[in-house]
Design a protein around this motif. Structure first.
Motif, PDB file in Angstrom:
ATOM      1  N   ALA A  66      15.664   1.805  -3.012  1.00  0.00           N
ATOM      2  CA  ALA A  66      16.114   2.861  -3.931  1.00  0.00           C
ATOM      3  C   ALA A  66      15.108   3.996  -4.099  1.00  0.00           C
ATOM      4  CB  ALA A  66      16.469   2.266  -5.289  1.00  0.00           C
ATOM      5  N   THR A  67      14.373   4.319  -3.030  1.00  0.00           N
ATOM      6  CA  THR A  67      13.467   5.470  -3.056  1.00  0.00           C
ATOM      7  C   THR A  67      13.662   6.297  -1.793  1.00  0.00           C
ATOM      8  OG1 THR A  67      11.663   4.274  -1.971  1.00  0.00           O
ATOM      9  CG2 THR A  67      11.727   4.207  -4.391  1.00  0.00           C
ATOM     10  N   ASN A  68      13.171   7.533  -1.803  1.00  0.00           N
ATOM     11  CA  ASN A  68      13.160   8.359  -0.597  1.00  0.00           C
ATOM     12  C   ASN A  68      12.159   7.775   0.393  1.00  0.00           C
ATOM     13  OD1 ASN A  68      14.862  10.322  -1.867  1.00  0.00           O
ATOM     14  ND2 ASN A  68      13.058  11.207  -2.864  1.00  0.00           N
ATOM     15  N   ILE A  69      12.582   7.577   1.638  1.00  0.00           N
ATOM     16  CA  ILE A  69      11.659   7.099   2.681  1.00  0.00           C
ATOM     17  C   ILE A  69      11.956   7.830   3.986  1.00  0.00           C
ATOM     18  CG2 ILE A  69      11.212   4.808   1.708  1.00  0.00           C
ATOM     19  CD1 ILE A  69      13.300   3.682   3.625  1.00  0.00           C
ATOM     20  N   PHE A  70      10.916   8.040   4.790  1.00  0.00           N
ATOM     21  CA  PHE A  70      11.066   8.788   6.034  1.00  0.00           C
ATOM     22  C   PHE A  70      10.095   8.250   7.085  1.00  0.00           C
ATOM     23  CE2 PHE A  70      11.808  11.469   2.362  1.00  0.00           C
ATOM     24  CZ  PHE A  70      13.107  11.902   2.589  1.00  0.00           C
ATOM     25  N   LEU A  71      10.523   8.290   8.342  1.00  0.00           N
ATOM     26  CA  LEU A  71       9.684   7.849   9.451  1.00  0.00           C
ATOM     27  C   LEU A  71       9.950   8.714  10.678  1.00  0.00           C
ATOM     28  CD1 LEU A  71      10.109   3.935   9.396  1.00  0.00           C
ATOM     29  CD2 LEU A  71       8.076   5.216   8.701  1.00  0.00           C
ATOM     30  N   ALA A  72       8.935   8.855  11.515  1.00  0.00           N
ATOM     31  CA  ALA A  72       9.084   9.400  12.865  1.00  0.00           C
ATOM     32  C   ALA A  72       8.691   8.277  13.824  1.00  0.00           C
ATOM     33  CB  ALA A  72       8.205  10.620  13.062  1.00  0.00           C
ATOM     34  N   PRO A  73       9.625   7.353  14.112  1.00  0.00           N
ATOM     35  CA  PRO A  73       9.266   6.103  14.794  1.00  0.00           C
ATOM     36  C   PRO A  73       8.649   6.274  16.172  1.00  0.00           C
ATOM     37  CG  PRO A  73      11.460   5.956  13.812  1.00  0.00           C
ATOM     38  CD  PRO A  73      11.049   7.385  13.745  1.00  0.00           C
ATOM     39  N   ILE A  74       9.037   7.330  16.902  1.00  0.00           N
ATOM     40  CA  ILE A  74       8.543   7.455  18.270  1.00  0.00           C
ATOM     41  C   ILE A  74       7.029   7.645  18.293  1.00  0.00           C
ATOM     42  CG2 ILE A  74       8.816   9.965  18.542  1.00  0.00           C
ATOM     43  CD1 ILE A  74      10.050   9.265  21.345  1.00  0.00           C
ATOM     44  N   THR A  75       6.453   8.207  17.232  1.00  0.00           N
ATOM     45  CA  THR A  75       5.004   8.361  17.182  1.00  0.00           C
ATOM     46  C   THR A  75       4.309   7.023  16.924  1.00  0.00           C
ATOM     47  OG1 THR A  75       4.939   8.851  14.804  1.00  0.00           O
ATOM     48  CG2 THR A  75       5.269  10.700  16.283  1.00  0.00           C
ATOM     49  N   VAL A  76       4.965   6.148  16.169  1.00  0.00           N
ATOM     50  CA  VAL A  76       4.412   4.807  15.937  1.00  0.00           C
ATOM     51  C   VAL A  76       4.482   4.001  17.228  1.00  0.00           C
ATOM     52  CG1 VAL A  76       4.437   2.790  14.436  1.00  0.00           C
ATOM     53  CG2 VAL A  76       5.256   4.986  13.559  1.00  0.00           C
ATOM     54  N   SER A  77       5.602   4.123  17.945  1.00  0.00           N
ATOM     55  CA  SER A  77       5.705   3.476  19.264  1.00  0.00           C
ATOM     56  C   SER A  77       4.570   3.930  20.170  1.00  0.00           C
ATOM     57  CB  SER A  77       7.044   3.808  19.928  1.00  0.00           C
ATOM     58  OG  SER A  77       8.130   3.222  19.271  1.00  0.00           O
ATOM     59  N   ALA A  78       4.293   5.233  20.144  1.00  0.00           N
ATOM     60  CA  ALA A  78       3.270   5.783  21.029  1.00  0.00           C
ATOM     61  C   ALA A  78       1.901   5.191  20.745  1.00  0.00           C
ATOM     62  CB  ALA A  78       3.227   7.310  20.883  1.00  0.00           C
ATOM     63  N   VAL A  79       1.513   5.129  19.468  1.00  0.00           N
ATOM     64  CA  VAL A  79       0.153   4.663  19.165  1.00  0.00           C
ATOM     65  C   VAL A  79       0.033   3.147  19.332  1.00  0.00           C
ATOM     66  CG1 VAL A  79       0.359   4.302  16.652  1.00  0.00           C
ATOM     67  CG2 VAL A  79      -1.801   5.116  17.634  1.00  0.00           C
ATOM     68  N   LEU A  80       1.071   2.390  19.022  1.00  0.00           N
ATOM     69  CA  LEU A  80       1.002   0.938  19.225  1.00  0.00           C
ATOM     70  C   LEU A  80       1.037   0.591  20.711  1.00  0.00           C
ATOM     71  CD1 LEU A  80       3.200  -0.520  16.329  1.00  0.00           C
ATOM     72  CD2 LEU A  80       0.697  -0.327  16.467  1.00  0.00           C
ATOM     73  N   THR A  81       1.672   1.439  21.513  1.00  0.00           N
ATOM     74  CA  THR A  81       1.647   1.225  22.967  1.00  0.00           C
ATOM     75  C   THR A  81       0.246   1.488  23.504  1.00  0.00           C
ATOM     76  OG1 THR A  81       3.964   1.902  23.099  1.00  0.00           O
ATOM     77  CG2 THR A  81       2.722   1.817  25.166  1.00  0.00           C
ATOM     78  N   GLN A  82      -0.428   2.503  22.980  1.00  0.00           N
ATOM     79  CA  GLN A  82      -1.832   2.712  23.339  1.00  0.00           C
ATOM     80  C   GLN A  82      -2.650   1.466  22.998  1.00  0.00           C
ATOM     81  OE1 GLN A  82      -3.510   6.287  21.579  1.00  0.00           O
ATOM     82  NE2 GLN A  82      -1.649   7.470  21.973  1.00  0.00           N
ATOM     83  N   LEU A  83      -2.404   0.920  21.827  1.00  0.00           N
ATOM     84  CA  LEU A  83      -3.150  -0.264  21.390  1.00  0.00           C
ATOM     85  C   LEU A  83      -2.880  -1.464  22.291  1.00  0.00           C
ATOM     86  CD1 LEU A  83      -5.086  -1.341  19.226  1.00  0.00           C
ATOM     87  CD2 LEU A  83      -3.080  -1.954  17.864  1.00  0.00           C
ATOM     88  N   SER A  84      -1.648  -1.580  22.789  1.00  0.00           N
ATOM     89  CA  SER A  84      -1.306  -2.723  23.657  1.00  0.00           C
ATOM     90  C   SER A  84      -2.141  -2.736  24.925  1.00  0.00           C
ATOM     91  CB  SER A  84       0.192  -2.680  24.011  1.00  0.00           C
ATOM     92  OG  SER A  84       0.468  -1.668  24.976  1.00  0.00           O
ATOM     93  N   MET A  85      -2.642  -1.587  25.343  1.00  0.00           N
ATOM     94  CA  MET A  85      -3.450  -1.504  26.554  1.00  0.00           C
ATOM     95  C   MET A  85      -4.811  -2.160  26.364  1.00  0.00           C
ATOM     96  SD  MET A  85      -2.500   2.460  27.539  1.00  0.00           S
ATOM     97  CE  MET A  85      -3.047   2.454  29.239  1.00  0.00           C
TER      98      MET A  85
END
Length: 405
Positions: A66-85
């Motif tokens: 019940a609150t305003n929430i927002f995400l740009a998921p593709i940027t999270v995918s990008a940084v976690l993919t860097q971390l996977s390396m």
């Protein structure tokens, strides 16, 4: 995948849409085109990053009800993919499953993601992003990891200096990467014992294909359990959209075209409610693609809130909900450091604006459409790159009065 059944809501303009519905609304034709969409590496990657994004959004929505929430998921995918390396083979598999990469079978996964990120940030699409890993110096870092990430994604992980110097460094870098649009990424310094930190940010200001003639009009927005609030709206008669209603989800859905092959999907519940759990649970890459095939063209009197928002959060607690509880305990980042290193933060910030501008005027007509689509109560929306199907932005608006930029 949930099979969507639409009740058309076009009233007197239904006959106008009949020709389109005979070709665009056939179930089998839509399924065939949908299957074809996900056969290329780019669209498969788009679907994977989207499904990760929907899962992440659901996890955030369940914790921030019940609150305003927002995400740009593709940027999270990008940084976690860097971390996977930087992880062992087992750690990489665990991250890949959460990121939905285990379905891809793509030997060129990193190249495919790199190309997708470049395409969604093409000039004109309105998206700028920042994604980077920050690491504690005490970990005795392995420089091969730094070079590997830089070679693949064009951004080099950075060693932390400590204290307020790191906050300034991170804030300055994010601002630079987003053209000065994402300011004060960190409001306070990283914890003193930080080890591995990820930074992801995005700014979006896309332009409509069809412009709005009226903007800045103050109108009521209904709030669940409270008095209406006065907010700024954009309005235009005879506005071209694709539209339909889902009786199972009790909402009306509109797809509004933006420039450079971007579109916004708006999910407007039938009633004034901030409880959108059923709708949130339905979201998948396949479901949204099915929507794009099923919604029918219509001319409507369209009224939209003027969105200007900034939202930030640490996503680290949500990773447990994505099946990464075991990985978080022992991430095994052996390619980053010979010492045990844990993830300390997954900081994320998004800034978004909408404006009435567009490069086309609505079609001239002597009569005004009798069909109205007024977004004047809590709603959910997403912004998608149509070429790849990638989810760029997703948000839940329950009270626009609380938004700030």
């Amino acid at each position: 995948m949930k099979q969507t059944t639409f009740l058309l809501v076009f009233g007197v303009v239904l006959s106008f849409c009949q020709a389109q519905s005979e070709t665009g609304g056939e179930e089998t034709g839509g399924e065939e085109e949908h299957v074809e969409l996900f056969t290329t590496p780019a669209t498969k990657m788009g679907a994977a990053t989207s499904d990760f994004g929907y899962n992440l959004f659901r996890a955030l929505a369940s914790r921030e009800s019940a609150t305003n929430i927002f995400l740009a998921p593709i940027t999270v995918s990008a940084v976690l993919t860097q971390l996977s390396m930087g992880g062992s083979e087992q750690a990489e598999r665990q991250l890949y499953r959460a990121l939905r990469y285990h379905t891809l079978q793509d030997p060129q996964l990193h190249t495919t993601l790199k190309d997708l990120l470049a395409s969604v940030k093409a000039p004109g699409k309105g998206l700028s992003t920042a994604a980077r890993i920050y690491l504690a110096r005490r970990l005795r870092l392995k420089q091969d990891f730094f070079s590997l990430v830089e070679q693949q994604y064009g951004v080099r992980p950075k060693a932390l200096l400590g204290g307020n110097r790191d906050m300034k460094e991170i804030n300055d870098w994010v601002s630079q990467e987003t053209g000065g649009k994402v300011q004060r990424f960190l409001a306070k310094a990283l914890p003193r014992n930080s080890a591995v930190n990820t930074v992801s940010a995005a700014y979006f200001k896309g332009k409509w294909v069809t412009r709005f003639s009226q903007s800045g009009v103050m109108e009521n927005f209904q709030v669940d359990g409270g008095s209406p609030v006065r907010i700024s709206m954009m309005q235009q008669d005879n506005y071209p959209v694709k539209m339909g209603a889902d009786s199972d989800l009790s909402c009306t859905i509109a797809q509004i075209q933006m420039q450079d092959d971007i579109s916004m999907f708006i999910f407007l519940p039938d009633d004034v409610t901030s409880n959108m759990t059923l709708l949130e649970e339905s979201l998948t890459a396949e479901f949204v693609q099915d929507l794009s095939m099923t919604l029918l063209p219509a001319q409507v009197s369209l009224t939209l809130p003027t969105l200007k928002l900034s939202y930030s959060t640490d996503l680290l607690p949500l990773l447990n909900d994505l099946g990464l509880a075991e990985w978080l305990e022992t991430p095994d980042l052996e390619k980053i450091s010979g010492q045990a290193a844990t993830l300390s933060s997954v900081n994320h910030k998004v800034v978004m604006e909408t404006a009435p501008e567009g490069n086309q005027y609505p079609s001239a007509t002597s009569t005004t459409s009798h069909l109205s689509y007024r977004v004047d109560r809590p709603f959910l929306y997403l912004i998608r790159d149509e070429a790849s199907g990638a989810l760029l932005f997703i948000g839940r608006v329950v009270n626009p009065k609380d938004l700030s930029i």
